[in-house]
Design a protein around this motif. Structure first.
Motif, PDB file in Angstrom:
ATOM      1  N   GLY A 171      98.014  34.530 -57.297  1.00 24.35           N
ATOM      2  CA  GLY A 171      96.890  35.233 -56.693  1.00 24.35           C
ATOM      3  C   GLY A 171      97.314  36.091 -55.516  1.00 24.35           C
ATOM      4  O   GLY A 171      96.856  37.228 -55.354  1.00 24.35           O
ATOM      5  N   ARG A 172      98.175  35.564 -54.664  1.00 26.24           N
ATOM      6  CA  ARG A 172      98.656  36.346 -53.530  1.00 26.24           C
ATOM      7  C   ARG A 172      99.484  37.537 -53.998  1.00 26.24           C
ATOM      8  O   ARG A 172      99.413  38.619 -53.411  1.00 26.24           O
ATOM      9  CB  ARG A 172      99.489  35.458 -52.605  1.00 26.24           C
ATOM     10  CG  ARG A 172      98.690  34.355 -51.922  1.00 26.24           C
ATOM     11  CD  ARG A 172      99.584  33.586 -50.953  1.00 26.24           C
ATOM     12  NE  ARG A 172      98.882  32.466 -50.340  1.00 26.24           N
ATOM     13  CZ  ARG A 172      99.433  31.650 -49.444  1.00 26.24           C
ATOM     14  NH1 ARG A 172     100.700  31.839 -49.068  1.00 26.24           N
ATOM     15  NH2 ARG A 172      98.758  30.652 -48.924  1.00 26.24           N
ATOM     16  N   ARG A 173     100.271  37.348 -55.031  1.00 29.21           N
ATOM     17  CA  ARG A 173     101.074  38.458 -55.546  1.00 29.21           C
ATOM     18  C   ARG A 173     100.184  39.579 -56.076  1.00 29.21           C
ATOM     19  O   ARG A 173     100.455  40.755 -55.846  1.00 29.21           O
ATOM     20  CB  ARG A 173     102.010  37.954 -56.658  1.00 29.21           C
ATOM     21  CG  ARG A 173     103.077  36.997 -56.158  1.00 29.21           C
ATOM     22  CD  ARG A 173     104.057  36.628 -57.252  1.00 29.21           C
ATOM     23  NE  ARG A 173     105.084  35.722 -56.752  1.00 29.21           N
ATOM     24  CZ  ARG A 173     106.360  35.775 -57.088  1.00 29.21           C
ATOM     25  NH1 ARG A 173     106.787  36.694 -57.927  1.00 29.21           N
ATOM     26  NH2 ARG A 173     107.234  34.911 -56.610  1.00 29.21           N
ATOM     27  N   LEU A 174      99.146  39.199 -56.786  1.00 25.23           N
ATOM     28  CA  LEU A 174      98.231  40.213 -57.311  1.00 25.23           C
ATOM     29  C   LEU A 174      97.510  40.937 -56.179  1.00 25.23           C
ATOM     30  O   LEU A 174      97.294  42.152 -56.247  1.00 25.23           O
ATOM     31  CB  LEU A 174      97.225  39.563 -58.259  1.00 25.23           C
ATOM     32  CG  LEU A 174      97.800  38.980 -59.556  1.00 25.23           C
ATOM     33  CD1 LEU A 174      96.705  38.295 -60.363  1.00 25.23           C
ATOM     34  CD2 LEU A 174      98.476  40.056 -60.387  1.00 25.23           C
ATOM     35  N   SER A 175      97.145  40.207 -55.128  1.00 24.72           N
ATOM     36  CA  SER A 175      96.494  40.847 -53.977  1.00 24.72           C
ATOM     37  C   SER A 175      97.436  41.844 -53.310  1.00 24.72           C
ATOM     38  O   SER A 175      97.007  42.935 -52.894  1.00 24.72           O
ATOM     39  CB  SER A 175      96.058  39.777 -52.971  1.00 24.72           C
ATOM     40  OG  SER A 175      95.089  38.916 -53.540  1.00 24.72           O
TER      41      SER A 175
END
Length: 588
Positions: free
Chosen positions: A457-461
């Motif tokens: 999720g953090r990578r996608l953000s």
């Protein structure tokens, strides 16, 4: 621009300077002393040229240990490096929390090198002109980023062609044999029915490998190996053993319970094992082993289901009930083999994958030999137990035996394997969080950049942010940036585990780390410094230097939990050399 100390000249290149070019604006003043946009800094390594002090191609680095020997001064496996602080303690020489870094200005004072009050260079006469982007546009920065190295050797090309030809011939021979035995119509029905679960299984393995996706060519090879080579060899061996048993009036159940698990698990495991032998760096850990072995098993199950669904499901029932009877037979067998037990072959081979994964990450030669063998034996036993339940049902005519074994044994093992795989997937994110702070302290990264790698999720953000501030090039650069950072974490983890101690492996590891760091810095330039909502700031390895609205640059300690949402500039400092290698001292 301060030059790095002489002791660091043979090490990796320094991170990019935050003073590359003045920020744009009517009151920017004259450019600070530095190269033109895109030009290298004094003493900066030029792309494509060897590093100062680097040995000639193919030669070991000075002071590198002999083959099989540990690095000079390297600790035992699992022990901290000499001079490293205890877990959670700061590194020696680091300032206390809230204290400025040596050489940094006191809070409220201008940064060294800033123009005197009233002199050109800033609107207030105090704010230093921190670096703007190294390139005018994100597209220019993306075009300047180095592409992955590509090389082609004729010997390797011939080996690849030979391997593809071998796999293709096995697949073609298997297709002809099955087509002759069950007929063209049954073969077509079998292919259409057997291909239905394949996309779902393949997607599950690709989803499992999202942190560090493996090359498509290796994934395709493993699937093709299982579908063509493993199935073809297993078919020939099982058929031959069945003929011998029939001639000697022995039970054919021996093939089902012993022969089939033995040869099938060996052949499914042989493809990933061959890949590990020839491309060891394609394996970072157990997740990679599970993905490669799982795809090989998926390919095997696909080819085997063609034979069962087309032959036993359609052909035999069509002889008595016509096409309708054949269709009914396919539906019944599809429910039993696909819906209820479509996970069987990947589950069996995952035992071999765990053994291979342990071997990949262990410095012990004994573990590297025994772990894959133990995993293969476990796969054979599990496969034999599964087939044994079917034999017991046939001989005793008690279908409850299969249901008991299915729900009491196989389903718990399957769910346990799923949970273990998910735990390993999360551990890959935690590995980056545990390893990459070494590069944060060295000035290559800022704390929030490591924090963005911990979860998907953090990578996608982060990718969404990069696309917002730098367009499509920013999103592509962030994707490549995260991929290389993950590879860097695995590479550093290999060093800590004492893997790859031969001189040629040391040279390859050093070269790969330098290439990754150069690529990371190039990708970073695409999106760093382009967010108008972010304050101008830089990171020096210990604390931030942030330009406040009152026009003063102040030192700000890094919080325990990173809160800066975007990458900041990096201080013009030479990072400590790589620890643990000959010629490279440890961190001090």
């Amino acid at each position: 621009m301060t030059q790095p100390p002489a002791s660091h000249q043979g090490g990796p290149p320094s991170p990019e300077s935050p003073w590359e070019r003045p920020a744009s604006g009517p009151s920017s003043g004259p450019p600070s002393a530095g190269p033109a946009s895109g030009a290298p800094f004094p003493g900066e390594h030029t792309g494509g040229q060897p590093y100062p002090g680097a040995p000639a191609s193919g030669q070991p680095y000075p002071g590198a240990p002999a083959s099989g020997q540990p690095y000079p001064g390297a600790p035992a496996s699992g022990q901290p490096y000499p001079g490293a602080p205890a877990s959670g303690q700061p590194y020696p020489g680091a300032p206390a929390s809230g204290q400025p870094y040596p050489g940094a200005p006191a809070s409220g004072q201008p940064y060294p090198g800033a123009p005197a009050s009233g002199q050109p260079g800033s609107a207030t006469g105090v704010v230093p002109q921190m670096a703007g982007p190294a390139f005018d546009t994100a597209a220019q920065a993306w075009a300047a980023a180095p592409p992955p190295p590509k090389s082609m050797q004729w010997k390797r090309l011939l080996q690849l062609i030979s391997l593809c030809a071998f796999v293709g011939l096995c697949g073609l021979a298997l297709l002809i044999i099955v087509g002759v035995n069950i007929g063209a119509a049954a073969l077509a029905v079998g292919i259409v029915s057997a291909v239905i679960p394949v996309p779902l299984l393949v997607y599950a393995f690709l989803w499992l490998d999202r942190y560090e996706p493996e090359p498509v060519k290796y994934l395709a090879f493993c699937f093709a190996w299982g579908a063509c080579v493993a199935t073809f060899v297993a078919y020939l061996v099982n058929t031959g053993v069945a003929i011998l048993l029939d001639r000697n009036d022995l039970s054919e159940h021996f093939v089902t319970v012993v022969g089939a698990p033995f040869i099938e698990e060996i052949m499914k495991f042989a493809g990933p094992l061959l890949l590990f032998w020839r491309r060891r760096r394609a394996f970072s850990g157990t997740i990679d082993s599970i993905v490669y072995c799982g795809l090989s098993a998926t390919g095997f199950a696909f080819a085997e289901n063609i034979l069962y669904l087309g032959g036993l499901g359609y052909a035999q029932n069509a002889e008595e009930g016509g096409a309708l009877g054949g269709a009914q037979g396919v539906v019944v067998l599809f429910f039993a083999r696909i819906l209820m037990s479509g996970f069987a072959h990947p589950l069996f081979t995952s035992m071999s994958a765990i053994g291979l994964g342990l071997a990949v990450r262990s410095p012990s030669k004994t573990v590297r030999i025994l772990a894959p063998i133990a995993g293969l034996l476990a796969a054979m036993i599990l496969h034999g137990a599964w087939n044994g339940m079917s034999v017991l049902v046939q001989t005793t005519e008690e279908p409850l035996i299969f249901l008991y074994g299915y729900f009491a044994v196989m389903i718990p093992i399957f769910l346990g394997m799923v949970g273990y795989s998910l735990w390993l997937r999360a551990a890959e994110g935690r590995l980056a969080e545990r390893i990459l702070p070494e590069y944060v302290r060295a000035g290559w990264l800022s704390p929030p950049e490591v924090a963005t790698l911990v979860t998907i999720g953090r990578r996608l953000s982060a990718r969404q942010w990069a696309k917002r501030v730098a367009g499509p090039e920013g999103a592509k650069a962030m994707n490549a940036y995260q991929f290389d950072l993950t590879r860097l974490a695995f590479l550093r983890d290999r060093m800590h585990r004492g893997l790859g101690t031969r001189p040629n492996e040391i040279n390859a590891t050093v070269a790969e780390e330098r290439r990754l760091l150069e690529s990371i810095m190039a990708y970073r330039r695409v999106f760093t410094g382009r967010d108008p909502a972010a304050p101008q700031a830089m990171w020096d390895g210990y604390q931030y230097h942030v330009a406040f609205p009152d026009g003063v640059v102040r030192a700000v300690a890094s919080p325990e939990q990173p809160v800066v949402p975007v990458p900041v500039r990096l201080a013009p400092m030479a990072p400590p050399p790589i620890p643990g290698y000959g010629g490279y001292p440890t961190y001090r």
